[in-house]
Design an enzyme around this catalytic site. Structure first.
Site, PDB file in Angstrom:
ATOM      1  N   CYS A   1       0.835  -1.206   0.000  1.00 57.30           N
ATOM      2  CA  CYS A   1       0.000   0.000   0.000  1.00 57.30           C
ATOM      3  C   CYS A   1       0.871   1.258   0.000  1.00 57.30           C
ATOM      4  CB  CYS A   1      -0.907  -0.054   1.234  1.00 57.30           C
ATOM      5  SG  CYS A   1      -1.739   1.482   1.648  1.00 57.30           S
TER       6      CYS A   1
ATOM      7  N   CYS B   1       0.120   3.778   2.704  1.00 53.56           N
ATOM      8  CA  CYS B   1       0.560   3.241   3.996  1.00 53.56           C
ATOM      9  C   CYS B   1       2.049   3.520   4.206  1.00 53.56           C
ATOM     10  CB  CYS B   1       0.326   1.731   4.072  1.00 53.56           C
ATOM     11  SG  CYS B   1      -1.394   1.243   3.974  1.00 53.56           S
TER      12      CYS B   1
END
Length: 110
Positions: free
Chosen positions: A39, A42
């Site tokens: 991600c 993230c």
């Protein structure tokens, strides 16, 4: 297991095995970062969360990899990541989804 950071504070890796002890039984504030290695947002949020941990030593900061801990992700209805969840004295009190600035994270833990 703990991840190493440059400061003396550690970010705790939270798993289903230590969730009860590290989050639910903790007196005070706990900030949890739900994330995954694939991600992009993230990976951008992670150093910001680390900064907040360094600047707020009274807040326990943990990270949950949703790929490694699908039960915890499901328990907290994690549909989008990154997702931050704040607990106070074992109770969920706040959450945020997506990449947010440091100021927003600080607001969440207040």
């Amino acid at each position: 297991m703990r991840t190493t950071r440059r400061s003396t504070m550690d970010t705790i890796t939270i798993t289903k095995d230590n969730f009860q002890t590290e989050v639910l039984k903790t007196k005070g504030t706990v900030l949890i970062d739900f994330w995954a290695s694939w991600c992009g947002p993230c990976r951008m949020l992670s150093p910001i969360v680390d900064q907040v941990a360094e600047e707020h030593p009274d807040v326990k900061v943990g990270k949950i990899n949703v790929d490694e801990e699908p039960e915890l992700a499901s328990q907290f209805d994690v549909m989008s990541i990154p997702m931050l969840v704040v607990f106070k004295d074992g109770q969920k009190v706040n959450e945020s989804i997506g990449l947010v600035p440091k100021e927003k994270i600080v607001e969440l833990i207040q």
